[in-house]
Motif scaffolding. Structure first.
Motif, short mmCIF file in Angstrom:
data_model
loop_
_atom_site.label_atom_id
_atom_site.label_comp_id
_atom_site.label_asym_id
_atom_site.label_seq_id
_atom_site.Cartn_x
_atom_site.Cartn_y
_atom_site.Cartn_z
N THR A 1 79.20 27.26 29.12
CA THR A 1 78.53 28.62 29.09
C THR A 1 77.24 28.50 28.24
OG1 THR A 1 79.41 29.22 26.82
CG2 THR A 1 80.83 29.65 29.16
N ASP A 2 76.96 27.44 27.48
CA ASP A 2 75.75 27.51 26.43
C ASP A 2 75.65 26.07 26.30
OD1 ASP A 2 75.18 30.56 25.37
OD2 ASP A 2 77.44 29.99 25.67
N ILE A 3 74.12 25.51 26.39
CA ILE A 3 73.75 24.39 25.76
C ILE A 3 72.34 24.69 25.06
CG2 ILE A 3 72.89 22.15 26.21
CD1 ILE A 3 74.28 21.97 28.68
N ILE A 4 72.68 24.72 23.81
CA ILE A 4 71.45 25.34 22.76
C ILE A 4 71.05 24.22 22.21
CG2 ILE A 4 71.08 26.78 20.72
CD1 ILE A 4 73.52 28.60 21.60
N ILE A 5 69.53 23.98 22.29
CA ILE A 5 68.91 22.74 21.70
C ILE A 5 67.53 23.18 21.10
CG2 ILE A 5 70.07 21.00 23.21
CD1 ILE A 5 67.72 20.97 25.16
N PRO A 6 67.07 22.47 20.32
CA PRO A 6 65.46 22.79 19.70
C PRO A 6 64.52 22.39 20.93
CG PRO A 6 66.12 20.62 18.78
CD PRO A 6 67.40 21.14 19.70
N ASP A 7 63.33 23.07 20.92
CA ASP A 7 62.17 22.83 21.62
C ASP A 7 61.31 21.92 20.81
OD1 ASP A 7 60.91 24.47 20.00
OD2 ASP A 7 60.60 25.95 21.52
N LYS A 8 59.90 21.73 21.25
CA LYS A 8 59.02 21.00 20.62
C LYS A 8 58.62 21.55 19.12
CE LYS A 8 55.09 22.76 23.17
NZ LYS A 8 54.05 22.42 24.22
N ASN A 9 58.86 22.74 18.96
CA ASN A 9 58.54 23.31 17.64
C ASN A 9 59.81 23.48 16.66
OD1 ASN A 9 55.69 23.78 18.39
ND2 ASN A 9 56.51 25.37 19.51
N GLY A 10 60.52 22.93 17.13
CA GLY A 10 62.19 23.44 16.53
C GLY A 10 62.82 24.41 16.68
N GLU A 11 62.42 25.36 17.68
CA GLU A 11 62.69 26.64 18.01
C GLU A 11 64.14 26.49 18.94
OE1 GLU A 11 61.78 30.81 20.23
OE2 GLU A 11 60.16 29.55 19.49
N MET A 12 65.29 26.67 18.60
CA MET A 12 66.43 26.76 19.48
C MET A 12 66.18 27.75 20.53
SD MET A 12 67.97 24.49 17.47
CE MET A 12 69.42 24.05 18.24
#
Length: 397
Positions: free
Chosen positions: A91-102
Motif C-alpha cells: 500500500t505504501d513505500i515511503i522513502i526520503p528525497d534528495k533533501n531528506g523529505e519523506m
C-alpha cells in the motif's frame, strides 16, 4: 530493544549508587549521575532500535468476514513499506528525497473498501496464477485443454482478490513479512492445488526484496508479478513524463491489437520503445497508439534466471532513483494509460493519466500458449522460485 522505565531506586541500583539518603549537595550529585546514566542507557537503546529494522501492524478492516491488517516495515533510514494481507498488497513505500523529505512513491488507497472495489487496478497486489493475458482464455497441458476466468480485456483475474495469511519475520539487519495462500484445484479454472509463499524483505540499504516460492500437486502454469504503480516524485508531480527510464533490453514482444504476443521478438533500436539509454518517459510517448502510452513487454538481456539489473528510473524533482533487479526474463512497462479522475486514491487525490508507471517483472504474457517462450508449466515435485529487488537511492545533482 527499548528499555522500559525504572524506579529511582532501580536506576540507582543499576548504576551502583545509593538511594537518596544523604544531604542536599550529595542528593544533587546523585541526581546528576542518575540523569546522566539514564540518558546514556536511553540513547544506547534508541541507537540499537535504529540499527534494527522493525515491524508493526494495525487493523485495516474486514473482508469476507476476515480481519485485514496493515503491516509496516521500517529500516534504520526511516524507509517504510506497508503491506496488507488482502491481495498481499503493497500500500505504501515511503522513502526520503534528495533533501531528506519523506514521501510515498506508490499509488494506493486510504481504505480497504477502495481496495475491494472493481476500480482498484490491482494496485500493489500480487498477480497470478498467470498474470497479464492468456489468448482466448484457454491453454493446454499434456493434451488436455483448460478454460480460465479472465476479465473483459483478457487479463487473468486471481490472487489480487484473495485473502492471504501473513506473519512477521524479525531480523537484526532486515525485517520481513511472509504471506502465504493456497489456491485450490479448479480455482478460476486452473488445475492443481497451488501453494504460494511470497516474502517481502526491507533492508537497511533501502532495498525492498520480493521472493516467490511455489509448489503444486498437478501440472499448472505459473506467471507471477507484483503490480505497484510508481511515482517517484512522492506526489510533487501529477505525471511521470519527466521521469527518466533505462531498460537493459534490446528487444520487446510484438503483440496483436488485443495485446496478445505473436511470439516474435522485435528490436527496440530506432523505435519509440528504445530506452537502452536513459530517456524521459514523455519524450516519444505521443508518437504511437494515439499517444495512449506505453504498455509492452521488454525482453531483458539477462535470461539466466539469476538476479540481474533490469531497469533504472530517475525522477529529477525529488532526485529519487529506483533500480530494479530480477531473476525474471521480462518486464512489462505500463504508464497508467487508463487512469482518469473518476477514481480517487490516497488523500482523495484523483489518478491522472500517465500519473504512474508499472515495472512488472515476470515471464512473458500468454506463455502457456507460446511454444517459443520459456516453459511456465510447474509440475509436482518442482519448486518455482523468483526474486525481484527494488533498490532506492537519491541523486543530489
Amino acid at each position: 530493544m527499548l528499555i522500559s522505565p525504572m524506579s529511582s531506586y532501580g536506576r540507582a541500583k543499576l548504576l551502583n549508587l545509593k538511594p537518596f539518603t544523604s544531604s542536599r549537595p550529595d542528593k544533587m550529585k546523585t541526581l546528576f549521575v542518575l540523569v546522566l546514566g539514564w540518558c546514556v542507557i536511553s540513547n544506547c537503546a534508541i541507537a540499537q532500535h535504529k540499527q534494527n529494522p522493525s515491524g508493526t501492524k494495525i487493523f485495516f478492516g474486514e473482508a469476507e468476514g476476515q480481519k485485514i491488517y496493515q503491516y509496516t516495515l521500517q529500516n534504520s533510514n526511516g524507509m517504510q513499506v506497508k503491506v496488507i494481507n488482502y491481495g498481499a498488497t503493497i500500500t505504501d513505500i515511503i522513502i526520503p528525497d534528495k533533501n531528506g523529505e519523506m514521501g510515498d512513491v506508490v499509488l494506493g488507497f486510504d481504505s480497504l473498501s477502495q481496495y475491494l472495489s472493481k476500480d482498484n487496478a490491482r494496485m500493489g497486489a500480487i498477480r497470478g496464477r498467470v498474470t497479464n493475458r492468456i489468448a482466448n482464455n484457454k491453454f493446454s497441458i499434456d493434451g488436455k485443454e483448460y478454460k480460465v476466468i479472465t476479465s473483459k480485456n483478457g487479463e487473468v483475474l486471481g490472487l489480487n482478490k484473495r485473502i492471504w495469511n501473513i506473519e512477521e519475520i524479525p531480523g537484526d539487519k532486515e525485517a520481513g513479512l511472509k504471506v502465504t495462500y493456497l489456491s485450490k484445484d479448479g480455482e478460476e479454472g486452473f488445475p492443481g492445488d497451488l501453494d504460494l509463499t511470497v516474502i517481502y524483505t526491507l533492508t537497511n540499504k533501502n532495498e525492498l526484496k520480493i521472493n516467490y516460492k511455489v509448489t503444486t500437486d498437478k501440472p499448472t502454469p505459473v506467471v507471477l508479478t507484483s503490480h505497484s504503480y510508481f511515482n517517484l516524485s512522492g506526489g510533487k508531480a501529477d505525471k511521470v513524463l519527466s521521469t527518466e527510464m533505462q531498460f537493459f533490453a534490446d528487444q520487446y514482444l510484438e503483440t496483436t491489437n488485443g495485446g496478445i504476443p505473436t511470439g516474435n521478438l522485435l528490436d527496440v533500436k530506432a523505435t519509440q520503445f528504445d530506452f537502452t539509454q536513459p530517456k524521459q518517459i514523455g519524450k516519444r510517448i505521443a508518437d504511437f497508439n494515439n499517444g495512449d502510452g506505453y504498455d509492452l513487454t521488454y525482453v531483458l538481456h539477462n535470461q539466466t534466471g539469476k538476479l540481474a539489473l533490469a531497469a533504472i528510473a530517475y525522477e529529477p524533482i525529488s532526485g529519487r532513483v529506483m533500480k530494479t533487479y530480477t531473476t525474471e526474463p521480462g518486464v512489462v512497462f505500463y504508464t497508467g494509460n487508463g487512469f482518469n479522475d473518476k477514481v480517487r486514491g490516497k488523500g482523495g487525490k484523483t489518478f491522472t493519466k500517465h500519473g504512474a508507471f508499472c515495472l512488472e517483472t515476470q515471464h512473458y504474457p500468454d506463455s502457456p500458449n507460446q511454444p517459443k517462450f520459456a516453459n511456465v508449466i510447474l509440475r509436482p515435485g518442482e519448486i518455482f522460485t523468483s526474486e525481484t529487488v527494488y533498490q532506492f537511492s537519491v541523486r543530489k545533482y
